[in-house]
Design a protein around this motif. Structure first.
Motif, PDB file in Angstrom:
ATOM      1  N   ALA A  14       0.464 -19.289   9.754  1.00 17.86           N
ATOM      2  CA  ALA A  14       0.511 -17.946  10.337  1.00 17.86           C
ATOM      3  C   ALA A  14       1.326 -17.004   9.446  1.00 17.86           C
ATOM      4  N   SER A  15       2.421 -17.505   8.878  1.00 13.62           N
ATOM      5  CA  SER A  15       3.234 -16.686   7.974  1.00 13.62           C
ATOM      6  C   SER A  15       2.448 -16.303   6.733  1.00 13.62           C
ATOM      7  N   THR A  16       1.679 -17.259   6.218  1.00 11.02           N
ATOM      8  CA  THR A  16       0.863 -16.994   5.031  1.00 11.02           C
ATOM      9  C   THR A  16      -0.175 -15.923   5.320  1.00 11.02           C
ATOM     10  N   LEU A  17      -0.826 -16.018   6.460  1.00 11.16           N
ATOM     11  CA  LEU A  17      -1.832 -15.022   6.834  1.00 11.16           C
ATOM     12  C   LEU A  17      -1.202 -13.643   7.035  1.00 11.16           C
ATOM     13  N   ALA A  18      -0.035 -13.600   7.667  1.00 10.18           N
ATOM     14  CA  ALA A  18       0.659 -12.329   7.870  1.00 10.18           C
ATOM     15  C   ALA A  18       1.082 -11.722   6.535  1.00 10.18           C
ATOM     16  N   MET A  19       1.582 -12.571   5.631  1.00  7.16           N
ATOM     17  CA  MET A  19       1.983 -12.095   4.307  1.00  7.16           C
ATOM     18  C   MET A  19       0.784 -11.520   3.563  1.00  7.16           C
ATOM     19  N   GLN A  20      -0.357 -12.215   3.608  1.00  5.11           N
ATOM     20  CA  GLN A  20      -1.544 -11.732   2.902  1.00  5.11           C
ATOM     21  C   GLN A  20      -2.040 -10.426   3.506  1.00  5.11           C
ATOM     22  N   SER A  21      -1.958 -10.307   4.820  1.00  5.74           N
ATOM     23  CA  SER A  21      -2.362  -9.066   5.482  1.00  5.74           C
ATOM     24  C   SER A  21      -1.477  -7.903   5.041  1.00  5.74           C
ATOM     25  N   ALA A  22      -0.164  -8.141   4.960  1.00  3.45           N
ATOM     26  CA  ALA A  22       0.759  -7.097   4.509  1.00  3.45           C
ATOM     27  C   ALA A  22       0.497  -6.727   3.059  1.00  3.45           C
ATOM     28  N   ILE A  23       0.260  -7.717   2.218  1.00  4.33           N
ATOM     29  CA  ILE A  23      -0.039  -7.449   0.804  1.00  4.33           C
ATOM     30  C   ILE A  23      -1.310  -6.623   0.683  1.00  4.33           C
ATOM     31  N   ASP A  24      -2.340  -6.972   1.446  1.00  2.97           N
ATOM     32  CA  ASP A  24      -3.594  -6.215   1.419  1.00  2.97           C
ATOM     33  C   ASP A  24      -3.369  -4.763   1.818  1.00  2.97           C
ATOM     34  N   ALA A  25      -2.563  -4.542   2.868  1.00  6.81           N
ATOM     35  CA  ALA A  25      -2.285  -3.175   3.322  1.00  6.81           C
ATOM     36  C   ALA A  25      -1.502  -2.398   2.270  1.00  6.81           C
ATOM     37  N   ILE A  26      -0.521  -3.031   1.658  1.00  3.66           N
ATOM     38  CA  ILE A  26       0.277  -2.363   0.619  1.00  3.66           C
ATOM     39  C   ILE A  26      -0.603  -2.013  -0.571  1.00  3.66           C
ATOM     40  N   ASN A  27      -1.418  -2.958  -1.002  1.00  3.33           N
ATOM     41  CA  ASN A  27      -2.302  -2.697  -2.145  1.00  3.33           C
ATOM     42  C   ASN A  27      -3.322  -1.610  -1.831  1.00  3.33           C
ATOM     43  N   LYS A  28      -3.829  -1.584  -0.602  1.00  4.12           N
ATOM     44  CA  LYS A  28      -4.801  -0.562  -0.204  1.00  4.12           C
ATOM     45  C   LYS A  28      -4.183   0.831  -0.264  1.00  4.12           C
ATOM     46  N   SER A  29      -2.870   0.917  -0.016  1.00  3.28           N
ATOM     47  CA  SER A  29      -2.198   2.218  -0.044  1.00  3.28           C
ATOM     48  C   SER A  29      -1.605   2.540  -1.418  1.00  3.28           C
ATOM     49  N   GLY A  30      -1.975   1.775  -2.436  1.00  2.00           N
ATOM     50  CA  GLY A  30      -1.528   2.116  -3.791  1.00  2.00           C
ATOM     51  C   GLY A  30      -0.556   1.137  -4.408  1.00  2.00           C
TER      52      GLY A  30
END
Length: 69
Positions: A14-30
């Motif tokens: 679950a931590s890995t999935l949450a981390m990847q979701s946060a990384i995706d959001a950060i990358n999407k915003s630049g």
């Protein structure tokens, strides 16, 4: 670093999935300071000395540093 095998693999998924979701959001915003985050997934197993060894590899040998503030 997370455990992808051993007894900690299931709870850390679950931590890995949450981390990847946060990384995706950060990358999407630049990204961070205009640079995308590229995760490095390392199976540290449930071995704390391996966590330390792998962290040292990232920091010292690969010169991974936190982004500038």
């Amino acid at each position: 670093m997370v455990s992808r095998s051993g007894p900690l693999a299931v709870p850390e998924e679950a931590s890995t999935l949450a981390m990847q979701s946060a990384i995706d959001a950060i990358n999407k915003s630049g990204g961070v300071a205009g640079h995308p985050i590229q995760p490095v997934i390392v199976d540290a197993k449930p071995d704390f000395s391996l966590y330390a060894e792998k962290a040292e590899e990232r920091i010292i040998r690969e010169k991974v540093t936190p982004p500038p503030r």
